[in-house]
Design a protein around this motif. Structure first.
Motif, PDB file in Angstrom:
ATOM      1  N   ASP A 106     -39.037  21.332 -35.298  1.00 26.42           N
ATOM      2  CA  ASP A 106     -38.841  21.899 -36.627  1.00 26.42           C
ATOM      3  C   ASP A 106     -37.850  23.050 -36.521  1.00 26.42           C
ATOM      4  OD1 ASP A 106     -40.751  20.261 -38.018  1.00 26.42           O
ATOM      5  OD2 ASP A 106     -42.344  21.418 -37.073  1.00 26.42           O
ATOM      6  N   ALA A 107     -36.941  23.127 -37.488  1.00 25.03           N
ATOM      7  CA  ALA A 107     -35.905  24.173 -37.558  1.00 25.03           C
ATOM      8  C   ALA A 107     -34.889  24.058 -36.433  1.00 25.03           C
ATOM      9  CB  ALA A 107     -36.530  25.574 -37.547  1.00 25.03           C
ATOM     10  N   ALA A 108     -34.762  22.878 -35.844  1.00 25.64           N
ATOM     11  CA  ALA A 108     -33.798  22.700 -34.754  1.00 25.64           C
ATOM     12  C   ALA A 108     -32.386  22.433 -35.259  1.00 25.64           C
ATOM     13  CB  ALA A 108     -34.242  21.567 -33.833  1.00 25.64           C
ATOM     14  N   GLY A 109     -32.212  22.224 -36.561  1.00 24.74           N
ATOM     15  CA  GLY A 109     -30.864  22.045 -37.103  1.00 24.74           C
ATOM     16  C   GLY A 109     -30.476  20.618 -37.408  1.00 24.74           C
ATOM     17  N   LYS A 110     -31.453  19.720 -37.484  1.00 26.80           N
ATOM     18  CA  LYS A 110     -31.144  18.316 -37.779  1.00 26.80           C
ATOM     19  C   LYS A 110     -30.502  18.175 -39.161  1.00 26.80           C
ATOM     20  CE  LYS A 110     -35.451  17.235 -37.364  1.00 26.80           C
ATOM     21  NZ  LYS A 110     -35.933  18.583 -36.963  1.00 26.80           N
ATOM     22  N   GLY A 111     -31.105  18.822 -40.156  1.00 28.18           N
ATOM     23  CA  GLY A 111     -30.602  18.702 -41.517  1.00 28.18           C
ATOM     24  C   GLY A 111     -29.185  19.223 -41.666  1.00 28.18           C
TER      25      GLY A 111
ATOM     26  N   LYS B  86     -29.426   7.795 -30.808  1.00 25.48           N
ATOM     27  CA  LYS B  86     -30.612   8.635 -30.973  1.00 25.48           C
ATOM     28  C   LYS B  86     -30.324  10.035 -30.441  1.00 25.48           C
ATOM     29  CE  LYS B  86     -33.432   6.198 -28.490  1.00 25.48           C
ATOM     30  NZ  LYS B  86     -34.514   5.429 -27.844  1.00 25.48           N
ATOM     31  N   TYR B  87     -30.498  11.040 -31.317  1.00 23.45           N
ATOM     32  CA  TYR B  87     -30.225  12.426 -30.942  1.00 23.45           C
ATOM     33  C   TYR B  87     -31.490  13.269 -31.064  1.00 23.45           C
ATOM     34  CZ  TYR B  87     -25.307  11.241 -31.001  1.00 23.45           C
ATOM     35  OH  TYR B  87     -24.088  10.657 -30.722  1.00 23.45           O
ATOM     36  N   TRP B  88     -31.765  14.027 -30.017  1.00 25.22           N
ATOM     37  CA  TRP B  88     -32.880  14.969 -30.013  1.00 25.22           C
ATOM     38  C   TRP B  88     -32.308  16.380 -30.030  1.00 25.22           C
ATOM     39  CZ3 TRP B  88     -38.110  14.924 -30.450  1.00 25.22           C
ATOM     40  CH2 TRP B  88     -38.772  16.125 -30.159  1.00 25.22           C
ATOM     41  N   PHE B  89     -32.618  17.145 -31.094  1.00 25.84           N
ATOM     42  CA  PHE B  89     -32.126  18.516 -31.223  1.00 25.84           C
ATOM     43  C   PHE B  89     -33.143  19.459 -30.587  1.00 25.84           C
ATOM     44  CE2 PHE B  89     -29.381  16.312 -33.962  1.00 25.84           C
ATOM     45  CZ  PHE B  89     -28.284  17.107 -34.219  1.00 25.84           C
ATOM     46  N   SER B  90     -32.707  20.129 -29.531  1.00 24.39           N
ATOM     47  CA  SER B  90     -33.581  20.996 -28.742  1.00 24.39           C
ATOM     48  C   SER B  90     -33.310  22.453 -29.094  1.00 24.39           C
ATOM     49  CB  SER B  90     -33.318  20.760 -27.253  1.00 24.39           C
ATOM     50  OG  SER B  90     -34.081  21.633 -26.453  1.00 24.39           O
ATOM     51  N   VAL B  91     -34.369  23.199 -29.420  1.00 27.52           N
ATOM     52  CA  VAL B  91     -34.247  24.605 -29.772  1.00 27.52           C
ATOM     53  C   VAL B  91     -35.297  25.401 -29.001  1.00 27.52           C
ATOM     54  CG1 VAL B  91     -35.808  24.449 -31.757  1.00 27.52           C
ATOM     55  CG2 VAL B  91     -34.044  26.226 -31.717  1.00 27.52           C
ATOM     56  N   SER B  92     -34.962  26.604 -28.584  1.00 20.13           N
ATOM     57  CA  SER B  92     -35.910  27.444 -27.860  1.00 20.13           C
ATOM     58  C   SER B  92     -36.974  27.963 -28.810  1.00 20.13           C
ATOM     59  CB  SER B  92     -35.184  28.623 -27.198  1.00 20.13           C
ATOM     60  OG  SER B  92     -34.646  29.490 -28.180  1.00 20.13           O
TER      61      SER B  92
ATOM     62  N   PRO C 260     -30.396   4.944 -25.277  1.00 21.71           N
ATOM     63  CA  PRO C 260     -30.786   6.205 -24.622  1.00 21.71           C
ATOM     64  C   PRO C 260     -30.916   7.355 -25.614  1.00 21.71           C
ATOM     65  CG  PRO C 260     -28.455   5.784 -24.288  1.00 21.71           C
ATOM     66  CD  PRO C 260     -29.004   4.571 -24.971  1.00 21.71           C
ATOM     67  N   TRP C 261     -31.655   8.368 -25.211  1.00 23.29           N
ATOM     68  CA  TRP C 261     -31.725   9.612 -25.968  1.00 23.29           C
ATOM     69  C   TRP C 261     -30.570  10.517 -25.549  1.00 23.29           C
ATOM     70  CZ3 TRP C 261     -34.249  10.848 -30.162  1.00 23.29           C
ATOM     71  CH2 TRP C 261     -35.448  10.204 -30.480  1.00 23.29           C
ATOM     72  N   TYR C 262     -29.968  11.179 -26.536  1.00 21.89           N
ATOM     73  CA  TYR C 262     -28.958  12.191 -26.274  1.00 21.89           C
ATOM     74  C   TYR C 262     -29.492  13.521 -26.783  1.00 21.89           C
ATOM     75  CZ  TYR C 262     -25.940   8.148 -25.570  1.00 21.89           C
ATOM     76  OH  TYR C 262     -25.393   6.974 -25.116  1.00 21.89           O
ATOM     77  N   VAL C 263     -29.586  14.509 -25.879  1.00 22.57           N
ATOM     78  CA  VAL C 263     -30.165  15.810 -26.216  1.00 22.57           C
ATOM     79  C   VAL C 263     -29.054  16.764 -26.643  1.00 22.57           C
ATOM     80  CG1 VAL C 263     -31.511  17.771 -25.379  1.00 22.57           C
ATOM     81  CG2 VAL C 263     -32.061  15.439 -24.605  1.00 22.57           C
ATOM     82  N   VAL C 264     -29.281  17.431 -27.774  1.00 20.39           N
ATOM     83  CA  VAL C 264     -28.333  18.395 -28.320  1.00 20.39           C
ATOM     84  C   VAL C 264     -28.953  19.784 -28.229  1.00 20.39           C
ATOM     85  CG1 VAL C 264     -26.971  19.072 -30.338  1.00 20.39           C
ATOM     86  CG2 VAL C 264     -27.499  16.649 -29.944  1.00 20.39           C
TER      87      VAL C 264
END
Length: 295
Positions: A53-58, A152-158, A210-214
């Motif tokens: 949530d709030a990782a910037g997908k939108g 497929k993109y996974w948005f990763s946020v701290s 594959p998954w691509y991590v952003v």
């Protein structure tokens, strides 16, 4: 768990706004070329956006679609399933949203809800979760085998950056709608979501899809990186468009517009902003607001 300190949107190491806007413009021109290629070649493209949530997908989806034709490129963000949909095969309502020839569909969250929020919040049973992890790779291999271009993109946020964005949403009346009690629950369940994501990757990060991590702590960089990568993975090319010329306006045949006082115009609110002593209107442009740290 080590926490990274929250960072200023315009701080050191961040992509400067001017450079960001320049590159975004260039990439959006390429996205238009991609769109025309998809339409001309009858391709089908599915792009999945997942992440915290709030990782910037939108925000990333918004920049992808900003200059594209909504008749070709469509965003899907499905609501909570109905009672009837809950009795269907899990993938059924997602499959109904897939593109026909010449279309691109962007999923703002997808069938991976079952591996994330449903798993962590207890909205599915352990049996349903395990069935999903078995079926999902098979399902995606079928899509790819049928010719769909699946990304497929996974948005990763701290956790620290997520906290910062949550606080901003709570204090900004134009973004308050973007946060819910479910989102706040993700703070307390951070590690549970991490374990669920790790298990999901272990089962669904397959060669065919594959998954691509952003890394999305820097939103501007995340958008640029994701769009550039998407373009690099699709073998699109220039499409010859028909030449269009603006015709000359014909001579008047005597038409006269009816008097303005016969029509109801909206009040000129803009003129009131120019009144003496009135300062400039607040800048509510999304990008400008983000430049002040409202990301």
């Amino acid at each position: 768990m080590a926490r990274r300190p929250p960072q200023d949107e315009d701080g050191p190491g961040r992509l400067p706004r001017a450079r960001y806007e320049e590159e975004l413009r260039r990439l959006q021109i390429e996205l238009v070329k991609l769109q025309e290629w998809v339409r001309a070649e009858g391709q089908r493209v599915v792009v999945v956006f997942e992440g915290r949530d709030a990782a910037g997908k939108g925000g990333a989806i918004k920049r992808v679609t900003a200059r594209l034709n909504p008749r070709v490129v469509r965003t899907v963000a499905l609501p909570v399933p109905t009672d009837r949909e809950r009795t269907q095969w899990y993938f059924q309502r997602y499959a109904g949203q897939f593109p026909a020839a010449g279309e691109i569909v962007l999923f703002d969250r997808s069938w991976y809800n079952r591996a994330g929020v449903e798993r962590v919040m207890g909205f599915c049973t352990e049996e349903e979760h395990q069935r999903f992890l078995r079926q999902c790779p098979v399902f995606e291999r079928m899509l790819v085998e049928d010719g769909i271009l699946l990304r497929k993109y996974w948005f990763s946020v701290s956790d620290a950056e997520q906290d910062r964005r949550f606080h901003q949403r709570l204090s900004d009346p134009t973004r308050r709608w973007k946060i819910s009690a479910m989102d706040l629950e993700s703070v307390a369940r951070w590690e549970a979501y991490s374990r669920a994501k790790d298990e999901m990757f272990a089962c669904t990060d397959i060669p065919e899809a594959p998954w691509y991590v952003v890394d999305s702590d820097d939103k501007r960089a995340a958008r640029i990186n994701m769009i550039a990568h998407l373009l690099s993975t699709v073998p699109y090319g220039d499409v010859r468009l028909p030449e269009l010329r603006l015709p000359s306006r014909p001579a008047s045949t005597g038409y006269q517009r009816p008097p303005k006082d016969l029509q109801t115009f909206v009040p000129d609110h803009a003129a009131s902003l120019l009144a003496p002593g009135r300062g400039p209107a607040p800048d509510t442009d999304t990008d400008t607001a983000e430049a002040r740290g409202h990301g």
